[in-house]
Design an enzyme around this catalytic site. Structure first.
Site, PDB file in Angstrom:
ATOM      1  N   LYS A  53       0.842  -1.205   0.000  1.00  0.00           N
ATOM      2  CA  LYS A  53       0.000   0.000   0.000  1.00  0.00           C
ATOM      3  C   LYS A  53       0.877   1.255   0.000  1.00  0.00           C
ATOM      4  CE  LYS A  53      -3.833  -2.404   2.276  1.00  0.00           C
ATOM      5  NZ  LYS A  53      -4.622  -2.646   3.480  1.00  0.00           N
ATOM      6  N   GLN A  97      -4.342  -1.562   9.881  1.00  0.00           N
ATOM      7  CA  GLN A  97      -4.371  -2.882   9.243  1.00  0.00           C
ATOM      8  C   GLN A  97      -4.947  -3.921  10.213  1.00  0.00           C
ATOM      9  OE1 GLN A  97      -3.724  -3.355   6.028  1.00  0.00           O
ATOM     10  NE2 GLN A  97      -3.928  -5.559   6.030  1.00  0.00           N
ATOM     11  N   ASP A 120     -10.746   3.111   4.680  1.00  0.00           N
ATOM     12  CA  ASP A 120     -11.145   1.698   4.599  1.00  0.00           C
ATOM     13  C   ASP A 120     -12.669   1.557   4.485  1.00  0.00           C
ATOM     14  OD1 ASP A 120      -9.120  -0.265   4.599  1.00  0.00           O
ATOM     15  OD2 ASP A 120      -8.670   0.109   6.724  1.00  0.00           O
TER      16      ASP A 120
HETATM   17  N1  GUN Z   1      -6.927  -6.686   6.432  1.00  0.00           N
HETATM   18  C1  GUN Z   1      -7.285  -7.363   5.323  1.00  0.00           C
HETATM   19  N2  GUN Z   1      -7.838  -6.537   4.418  1.00  0.00           N
HETATM   20  C2  GUN Z   1      -7.813  -5.300   4.956  1.00  0.00           C
HETATM   21  C3  GUN Z   1      -8.231  -4.017   4.494  1.00  0.00           C
HETATM   22  O1  GUN Z   1      -8.775  -3.838   3.394  1.00  0.00           O
HETATM   23  N3  GUN Z   1      -8.015  -2.978   5.357  1.00  0.00           N
HETATM   24  C4  GUN Z   1      -7.456  -3.148   6.590  1.00  0.00           C
HETATM   25  N4  GUN Z   1      -7.308  -2.072   7.366  1.00  0.00           N
HETATM   26  N5  GUN Z   1      -7.062  -4.323   7.047  1.00  0.00           N
HETATM   27  C5  GUN Z   1      -7.233  -5.393   6.228  1.00  0.00           C
END
Ligand code: GUN
Length: 295
Positions: A53, A97, A120
């Site tokens: 990311k 995350q 998110d």
């Molecule tokens: N863990 C797995 N997918 C995601 C996501 O799209 N965002 C976040 N914050 N954690 C994740």
């Protein structure tokens, strides 16, 4: 043979479009969008995702900040960090995350994020807006799937979509989005999960299958209809000593055989995964626009 929904290519196109937007911002003398990503602990997969990311931010010209916190952090310390990010005017959007360690209450963490910085789309205010067809941040993985369906003009109207898995990150929002008015949407949705009876029979009636189960090779050719659309959200690390990393990434779908029967299919890797990252960037751009309106 199925048409491949090429997430690698489409995500590249989207990143290119975002990079153009950033260039325009810079020409106007504006600062680039700034995404922060918080990672708690040392989980290898989470570190890889957050690393991707942050790298994608650099590629499109965003500013990014990765915040690594100890796996033993207390709930209060993490909430303090979130309050700091909410108040930091230089940061347009941020993510925490998931999953988080067991001493942390994930719901409280999600609730603590300023909804206008919640790229998110996990905060109940944003999730509610999504369910009510209001403009908001759509969780990146479902958003990426919608974008793939749209860019390949996959017909979803009146189709039976079967979603496998009811996680808050993928299955639940996906089931809402596919049933919404508009395109992609207007589907009749069945949300299946671990307590679903006759799941194979339900899958066999699906025009579109969206699998977010996390069981490698779960979906076999004999389980799906001819010409079904297959979206594979699975990304399980399977140990493989012949590979330099010691593992390979496997989807939920037996790709080799299912692709012979499907009309459209996403590969793993190179399908939904890269789209998730591209849509997180898109949400960050939206956060930036919201932020500018408030200033
Ligand atoms: N863990 C797995 N997918 C995601 C996501 O799209 N965002 C976040 N914050 N954690 C994740």
């Amino acid at each position: 043979m199925a048409t491949v929904l090429d997430g690698k290519k489409i995500s590249k196109d989207i990143k290119q479009e975002i990079a153009e937007e950033v260039k325009k911002m810079l020409l106007k003398g504006e600062k680039p969008p700034h995404l922060a990503a918080v990672i708690v602990g040392n989980d290898g997969a989470s570190l890889t995702y957050v690393g991707s990311k942050v790298k994608a931010c650099e590629l499109v010209g965003f500013k990014s900040t990765m915040i690594r916190l100890s796996g033993t952090i207390s709930q209060i310390e993490l909430l303090d960090k979130i309050a700091e990010l909410n108040a930091n005017n230089d940061i347009d959007g941020f993510i925490i995350q998931l999953p988080l360690p067991p001493q942390i209450n994930t719901q409280k963490v999600i609730m603590a994020v300023d909804p206008d910085k919640d790229v998110d789309g996990f905060h109940p205010a944003n999730f509610g807006k999504m369910a009510l067809d209001m403009s908001t941040f759509i969780p990146a993985t479902p958003f990426g799937i919608l974008e793939l369906l749209e860019r390949y003009s996959v017909d979803t109207k009146g189709k039976h979509t079967v979603v496998i898995g009811r996680s808050h990150i993928v299955g639940r929002p996906m089931s809402i989005l596919m049933g919404r008015k508009g395109f992609p949407g207007n589907s009749t949705v069945t949300l299946t999960h671990s307590h679903t009876k006759n799941i194979t029979q339900i899958i066999s009636q699906a025009d579109i299958v969206i699998s977010a189960l996390g069981i490698p090779n779960f979906l076999k050719a004999e389980m799906v209809r001819d010409d079904a659309v297959i979206i594979d959200v699975g990304i399980t690390r399977v140990p493989d000593e012949s590979h330099p990393k010691g593992y390979v990434i496997k989807g939920d779908v037996d790709y080799e055989n299912v692709s012979k029967k499907a009309s459209f299919i996403t590969p793993v890797p190179g399908g939904v995964g890269p789209m998730t990252i591209a849509m997180l960037l898109k949400n960050t751009l939206l956060a930036r626009q919201l932020h500018q309106l408030k200033c």
